[in-house]
Write a protein that holds these residues in place. Sequence first.
Motif, short mmCIF file in Angstrom:
data_model
loop_
_atom_site.label_atom_id
_atom_site.label_comp_id
_atom_site.label_asym_id
_atom_site.label_seq_id
_atom_site.Cartn_x
_atom_site.Cartn_y
_atom_site.Cartn_z
N GLN A 42 0.84 -1.19 0.00
CA GLN A 42 0.00 0.00 0.00
C GLN A 42 0.88 1.24 0.00
O GLN A 42 0.80 2.08 0.89
N MET A 43 1.74 1.30 -0.98
CA MET A 43 2.61 2.46 -1.19
C MET A 43 2.91 2.53 -2.67
O MET A 43 2.69 1.56 -3.40
N GLY A 44 3.41 3.64 -3.09
CA GLY A 44 3.70 3.84 -4.51
C GLY A 44 4.94 3.12 -4.97
O GLY A 44 5.74 2.61 -4.18
N ARG A 45 5.11 3.08 -6.28
CA ARG A 45 6.28 2.45 -6.89
C ARG A 45 7.58 3.09 -6.42
O ARG A 45 8.58 2.40 -6.23
N THR A 46 7.55 4.41 -6.24
CA THR A 46 8.78 5.10 -5.82
C THR A 46 9.22 4.62 -4.45
O THR A 46 10.42 4.38 -4.23
N ALA A 47 8.29 4.45 -3.53
CA ALA A 47 8.63 3.98 -2.18
C ALA A 47 9.17 2.55 -2.24
O ALA A 47 10.16 2.22 -1.58
N VAL A 48 8.52 1.69 -3.02
CA VAL A 48 8.99 0.31 -3.16
C VAL A 48 10.38 0.31 -3.79
O VAL A 48 11.27 -0.43 -3.36
N SER A 49 10.58 1.16 -4.76
CA SER A 49 11.88 1.27 -5.42
C SER A 49 12.98 1.67 -4.44
O SER A 49 14.10 1.17 -4.51
N LYS A 50 12.66 2.58 -3.52
CA LYS A 50 13.64 2.99 -2.51
C LYS A 50 14.01 1.82 -1.60
O LYS A 50 15.18 1.65 -1.24
N HIS A 51 13.03 1.01 -1.22
CA HIS A 51 13.31 -0.17 -0.41
C HIS A 51 14.19 -1.16 -1.19
O HIS A 51 15.12 -1.75 -0.63
N LEU A 52 13.89 -1.33 -2.47
CA LEU A 52 14.71 -2.22 -3.31
C LEU A 52 16.13 -1.71 -3.43
O LEU A 52 17.08 -2.50 -3.46
N THR A 53 16.30 -0.41 -3.48
CA THR A 53 17.65 0.18 -3.55
C THR A 53 18.44 -0.15 -2.30
O THR A 53 19.63 -0.50 -2.38
N ILE A 54 17.80 -0.10 -1.14
CA ILE A 54 18.48 -0.45 0.11
C ILE A 54 18.88 -1.91 0.10
O ILE A 54 20.01 -2.27 0.48
N LEU A 55 17.99 -2.78 -0.37
CA LEU A 55 18.32 -4.20 -0.47
C LEU A 55 19.46 -4.43 -1.46
O LEU A 55 20.34 -5.26 -1.24
N LYS A 56 19.44 -3.66 -2.53
CA LYS A 56 20.51 -3.76 -3.54
C LYS A 56 21.84 -3.31 -2.95
O LYS A 56 22.87 -3.94 -3.17
N GLU A 57 21.84 -2.23 -2.17
CA GLU A 57 23.06 -1.73 -1.53
C GLU A 57 23.65 -2.74 -0.55
O GLU A 57 24.85 -2.75 -0.30
N ALA A 58 22.79 -3.60 0.00
CA ALA A 58 23.25 -4.64 0.93
C ALA A 58 23.64 -5.91 0.18
O ALA A 58 24.07 -6.89 0.80
N GLY A 59 23.49 -5.90 -1.12
CA GLY A 59 23.85 -7.07 -1.92
C GLY A 59 22.77 -8.14 -1.94
O GLY A 59 22.99 -9.24 -2.46
N LEU A 60 21.59 -7.85 -1.40
CA LEU A 60 20.51 -8.84 -1.32
C LEU A 60 19.67 -8.92 -2.59
O LEU A 60 18.94 -9.89 -2.78
N VAL A 61 19.75 -7.90 -3.42
CA VAL A 61 18.95 -7.84 -4.64
C VAL A 61 19.83 -7.39 -5.79
O VAL A 61 20.70 -6.54 -5.62
N THR A 62 19.61 -8.01 -6.94
CA THR A 62 20.24 -7.54 -8.17
C THR A 62 19.12 -7.10 -9.11
O THR A 62 17.96 -7.52 -8.94
N ASP A 63 19.45 -6.26 -10.05
CA ASP A 63 18.44 -5.83 -11.01
C ASP A 63 19.03 -5.82 -12.41
O ASP A 63 20.24 -5.84 -12.58
N ARG A 64 18.13 -5.86 -13.37
CA ARG A 64 18.54 -5.75 -14.77
C ARG A 64 17.42 -5.11 -15.56
O ARG A 64 16.25 -5.26 -15.23
N LYS A 65 17.80 -4.38 -16.56
CA LYS A 65 16.84 -3.71 -17.43
C LYS A 65 16.43 -4.65 -18.54
O LYS A 65 17.27 -5.31 -19.15
N VAL A 66 15.14 -4.72 -18.79
CA VAL A 66 14.59 -5.46 -19.92
C VAL A 66 13.65 -4.50 -20.61
O VAL A 66 12.53 -4.27 -20.15
N GLY A 67 14.15 -3.86 -21.67
CA GLY A 67 13.38 -2.81 -22.32
C GLY A 67 13.23 -1.63 -21.36
O GLY A 67 14.20 -1.13 -20.82
N ARG A 68 12.00 -1.22 -21.12
CA ARG A 68 11.73 -0.09 -20.21
C ARG A 68 11.52 -0.56 -18.77
O ARG A 68 11.31 0.24 -17.88
N GLU A 69 11.58 -1.86 -18.57
CA GLU A 69 11.25 -2.45 -17.28
C GLU A 69 12.51 -2.85 -16.51
O GLU A 69 13.49 -3.29 -17.10
N THR A 70 12.48 -2.68 -15.20
CA THR A 70 13.57 -3.16 -14.35
C THR A 70 13.07 -4.39 -13.61
O THR A 70 12.02 -4.36 -12.97
N ARG A 71 13.82 -5.46 -13.70
CA ARG A 71 13.47 -6.71 -13.03
C ARG A 71 14.44 -6.96 -11.89
O ARG A 71 15.64 -6.71 -12.01
#
Length: 109
Positions: A42-71
Amino acid sequence: MGDNKPLRDVFDAIADPTRRRLIHLLSKAQELPLHELAVQFQMGRTAVSKHLTILKEAGLVTDRKVGRETRFRLNAEPLIEVQNWIAFYSKFWSANMLRLNLIVEEEED
């Protein structure tokens, strides 16, 4: 300059319930796009994205671009540090409870 040390502590990253839920969601799928993760909260994409960034900074999440989408994908390896910490204290409390039981049994005799 090839230092791959995480920017954030794994304990800090998992301290938030939203981030723990993101880890759980990612553990069930090989990879998820941001929009599929965001609808789970129950929050916007931006807030979820910020949480994912924190997980990424801890090495817990990786991401990759597929077209316009980030997975996003879970990298559970840093959680070994948490598991080791818990295992240490589990042994600590088991040993202390055993001692306490011995004391109680001695007092009962």
